[in-house]
Design a protein around this motif. Structure first.
Motif, short mmCIF file in Angstrom:
data_model
loop_
_atom_site.label_atom_id
_atom_site.label_comp_id
_atom_site.label_asym_id
_atom_site.label_seq_id
_atom_site.Cartn_x
_atom_site.Cartn_y
_atom_site.Cartn_z
N ASP A 464 16.43 44.70 -3.14
CA ASP A 464 17.89 44.71 -3.20
C ASP A 464 18.40 43.74 -4.25
N HIS A 465 17.80 42.54 -4.34
CA HIS A 465 18.21 41.57 -5.36
C HIS A 465 17.83 42.04 -6.76
N CYS A 466 16.76 42.82 -6.87
CA CYS A 466 16.34 43.34 -8.18
C CYS A 466 17.05 44.65 -8.54
N SER A 467 17.94 45.12 -7.67
CA SER A 467 18.68 46.38 -7.90
C SER A 467 17.74 47.56 -8.08
N THR A 503 13.42 33.29 -6.70
CA THR A 503 12.42 33.92 -7.57
C THR A 503 12.61 35.41 -7.76
N HIS A 504 13.70 35.98 -7.31
CA HIS A 504 13.84 37.44 -7.44
C HIS A 504 13.89 37.88 -8.90
N SER A 505 14.36 37.01 -9.81
CA SER A 505 14.44 37.39 -11.23
C SER A 505 13.06 37.57 -11.85
N LEU A 506 12.03 36.92 -11.30
CA LEU A 506 10.69 37.06 -11.86
C LEU A 506 10.08 38.42 -11.58
N TRP A 507 10.60 39.15 -10.60
CA TRP A 507 10.02 40.44 -10.22
C TRP A 507 10.72 41.62 -10.89
N LYS A 508 11.65 41.39 -11.76
CA LYS A 508 12.41 42.48 -12.38
C LYS A 508 11.68 43.15 -13.53
N ASP A 509 10.58 42.59 -13.96
CA ASP A 509 9.84 43.19 -15.06
C ASP A 509 9.30 44.56 -14.65
N PRO A 510 9.41 45.58 -15.50
CA PRO A 510 8.94 46.93 -15.10
C PRO A 510 7.46 46.98 -14.75
N ALA A 511 6.63 46.24 -15.51
CA ALA A 511 5.20 46.25 -15.20
C ALA A 511 4.93 45.62 -13.84
N MET A 513 7.06 45.49 -11.33
CA MET A 513 7.60 46.37 -10.30
C MET A 513 6.68 47.56 -10.04
N ALA A 514 6.06 48.09 -11.10
CA ALA A 514 5.10 49.19 -10.91
C ALA A 514 3.87 48.72 -10.15
N TRP A 515 3.41 47.52 -10.46
CA TRP A 515 2.26 46.96 -9.73
C TRP A 515 2.62 46.72 -8.27
N LEU A 516 3.84 46.25 -7.99
CA LEU A 516 4.29 46.05 -6.61
C LEU A 516 4.37 47.38 -5.86
N GLU A 517 4.86 48.41 -6.52
CA GLU A 517 4.98 49.72 -5.86
C GLU A 517 3.61 50.27 -5.46
N THR A 518 2.64 50.10 -6.33
CA THR A 518 1.29 50.59 -6.02
C THR A 518 0.72 49.90 -4.79
N ASN A 519 0.90 48.59 -4.70
CA ASN A 519 0.35 47.85 -3.56
C ASN A 519 1.15 48.08 -2.28
#
Length: 646
Positions: A464-467, A503-511, A513-519
């Motif tokens: 939610d913080h990363c939109s 730290t939510h701004s550190l997770w906004k990178d597309p790479a 976020m894709a790695w997070l989605e996979t896990n």
């Protein structure tokens, strides 16, 4: 070459030089002129005799004798080979000068005259160069001795310099602090260049009327001249190579403390300003006025006042107190030491907001090294964020590996998610080998899946913080749903809110976020198959995190994040409910601790889950906190007598 040596080479004696017609002209002394001035006059252009240029023949003979002695010493050092060369060169020089006429002799002597005046200096340079080439200079010997001493010191202390790749050697302590990284200008120069950072400051610094070598902060021209404030540091004891220190307040400083309390109780910040005009380096007044300036959104003045407080405390350091070794300790339970902790913490926050994460990380390591066992301000909740922003991934992973066994860092949500993120960012670096990259990716995926299973309430607020809108499978699954957030204990909710807000701004990178989605999908598959680890982690969440220790509450209050501060529970005080922040830092009627002696008894400070009871020493008569001006006063001198009821 002197005239005397030239005569010897020619085989002539003194007074046998041939004369030209008109050579018997009167010299400057016989013509009534002052010696030494006739040569500089306009009559010098008519000189045709070499003897008119001689003004002090005895001095020249003395110079020649000195040169001969120097040449003889050089010949003795050089050995017989050089003497043979000199002997073979003598007939050759005689044969060359035998066919010259008198006019050439005059020109030759005229050219040699100024050279002979500078001859001893050239001889000295030649001798110096020869000795340097031979390696016999005492300076070189001293430098070699210094280098050998430094190498022995490094070997004995176990320290080593950084490698070219910037990776810290394993022999260096984990909390080792580098002096050059404590200066924010060093980091800003690396980003923008020295010219853009310094500007016109360098000439002004040379004109400063005073200068004192400090590491934590540099004094500014706008600050008043420093004088002793009545604060000192004393070495208490040394145990197992660890030195324990404490600050002490002299009687004069304690009197200023009483006037400071009166100024706070007056509810008028102008009284604190007046107190600072009389005592410009009173630490508590500087911290209090900095808080007032921050509330008024004057960040520059607030930061300047904190730096001045740090400068005042650093000037009182004990001679053996070390900032870099990690073996100096300050007990937070002693009220005199708390101002130093708060100054460092607030300065670290200002550095992080200024865009200097590497410098802020160094100050965070310094705070942790002062009391790594209890961590009174719980900087472990912040050190992972600073490491990621400073791109010190190796430091964060090393800290997790070394401290996980005895500190259980994986039970903190910030370490549970930041460490796999650091491994993933390490796997994106090209300078590592393929085996290391593969190992880092596997390690990152394993740790992230464990973090998602242990703290499922982090995922949805983070997205939610990363939109980011999750897919239907994740949004409809009960494991990451609203029930996971409601069922978690309040203390865990506080830690999760603190981590996501920072730290939510550190997770906004597309790479990323894709790695997070996979896990996330891997975790859902493991949940659907009912793996034992899912039930095991659920039981741990129910048993643990029932109440937060006092150091975490201090950290949440000092962080000033709305998400985490709102999660602070309410406690009962005389039948009324009030926020725990008021209990920690002094509700109306709570006593303050102002030590009446330089050696107050220690306070107990529990820093374990489920225990948050602290005791206080009795305050002086008539001293109490009735002010709402400062939320930090009670953190400086003491805490509430009654135990927290949560």
């Amino acid at each position: 070459m002197s005239r005397r040596a030239l005569r010897r080479l020619r085989g002539e004696q003194r007074g046998q030089e041939p004369l030209e017609p008109g050579a018997l002209r009167l010299g400057p002394e016989e013509a009534g002129e002052e010696p030494g001035r006739g040569r500089r006059g306009p009559e010098r252009g008519g000189v045709s005799n070499l003897y008119e240029l001689i003004t002090n023949e005895e001095l020249e003979d003395d110079l020649g004798s000195k040169e001969e002695r120097a040449e003889s010493r050089l010949n003795e050092q050089d050995g017989p080979g050089n003497n043979e060369e000199a002997e073979t060169g003598k007939p050759e020089s005689d044969g060359q000068r035998a066919g010259e006429d008198t006019q050439q002799q005059d020109q030759t002597v005229t050219k040699l005259q100024p050279v002979s005046a500078n001859k001893p200096r050239k001889k000295k340079k030649k001798r110096k160069n020869k000795r340097t080439a031979a390696g016999e200079t005492p300076e070189d010997d001293d430098l070699e001795d210094i280098d050998s001493i430094l190498e022995k010191m490094e070997d004995s202390s176990g320290l080593s310099y950084e490698t070219k790749s910037g990776v810290i050697a394993e022999s260096r302590p984990l909390l080792y602090v580098e002096h050059r990284n404590l200066n924010p200008e060093t980091e800003l120069k690396r980003y923008f260049g020295a010219r853009a950072v310094l500007g016109d400051q360098r000439p002004r610094q040379r004109q400063r009327p005073y200068s004192r070598s400090t590491w934590l902060t540099a004094p500014k021209n706008t600050w008043p001249r420093y004088s002793k404030t009545g604060i000192a540091m004393r070495l208490l004891e040394t145990r197992r190579g660890v030195q324990h220190f404490t600050f002490e307040h002299h009687r004069e400083y304690q009197q200023v403390q009483f006037r400071f309390l009166d100024a706070v109780e007056s509810l008028d910040p102008n009284n604190i300003v007046l107190l600072l005009q009389m005592n410009p380096y009173h630490v508590d007044s500087l911290l209090q006025l900095s808080e007032v300036c921050r509330m008024q959104e004057d960040q520059e003045m607030a930061r300047d006042l904190v730096e001045r407080a740090l400068y005042s405390l650093e000037c009182a350091f004990h001679p053996v107190f070390s900032l870099t070794s990690g073996t100096s300790r300050l007990d937070y339970r002693r009220p005199e030491n708390r101002a130093f902790y708060l100054s460092l913490f607030k300065h670290m926050i200002f550095l992080e907001k200024r865009g200097c994460p590497r410098t802020a990380l160094e100050f965070c390591k310094l705070i942790l090294s002062l009391d790594p066992e209890t961590d009174p301000l719980c900087v472990l909740l912040l050190i992972d964020l600073l490491s990621l922003r400073a791109r010190e991934y190796a430091f964060l992973t090393r800290m997790f590996q070394e401290w996980e066994g005895h500190r259980n860092l994986s039970q903190l949500p910030n370490f549970a998610f930041s460490v796999p993120l650091a491994y993933f960012l390490l796997s994106q670096q090209e300078e590592l080998s393929e085996a290391e990259l593969s190992q880092a990716r596997e390690r990152a995926a394993h740790l992230l899946q464990h973090a998602l299973i242990m703290f499922p309430s982090v995922l949805m607020p983070l997205l939610d913080h990363c939109s980011v809108q999750p897919d239907s499978r994740v949004a409809s699954h009960s494991f990451f749903g609203l029930q996971a957030q409601i069922s978690q204990p309040p203390a865990l909710n506080q830690l999760v809110s603190l981590y996501i807000g920072r730290t939510h701004s550190l997770w906004k990178d597309p790479a990323i976020m894709a790695w997070l989605e996979t896990n996330v999908h891997e975790v859902l598959q493991r949940v659907d198959t009912s793996e034992p680890v899912v039930e095991e982690f659920a039981q741990k969440r129910k048993v643990r995190y029932q109440s937060a220790p006092r150091n975490i509450s201090r950290h949440v209050i000092l962080s000033e994040l709305k998400e985490a501060t709102a999660a602070l529970p309410l406690v009962s005080k005389n039948g009324a409910l009030c926020p725990v922040s008021r209990v920690l830092h002094g509700p109306p009627g709570a006593p303050l601790v102002l030590p009446a002696s330089p050696h107050p008894p220690a306070l107990s400070d529990q820093a374990q889950w489920g225990s948050s009871t602290e005791t206080d020493i009795a305050p002086p008569p008539g001293v109490s906190c009735t002010s709402l001006l400062s939320p930090l006063l009670h953190c400086l001198w003491g805490t509430h007598r009654e135990p927290l009821l949560w």
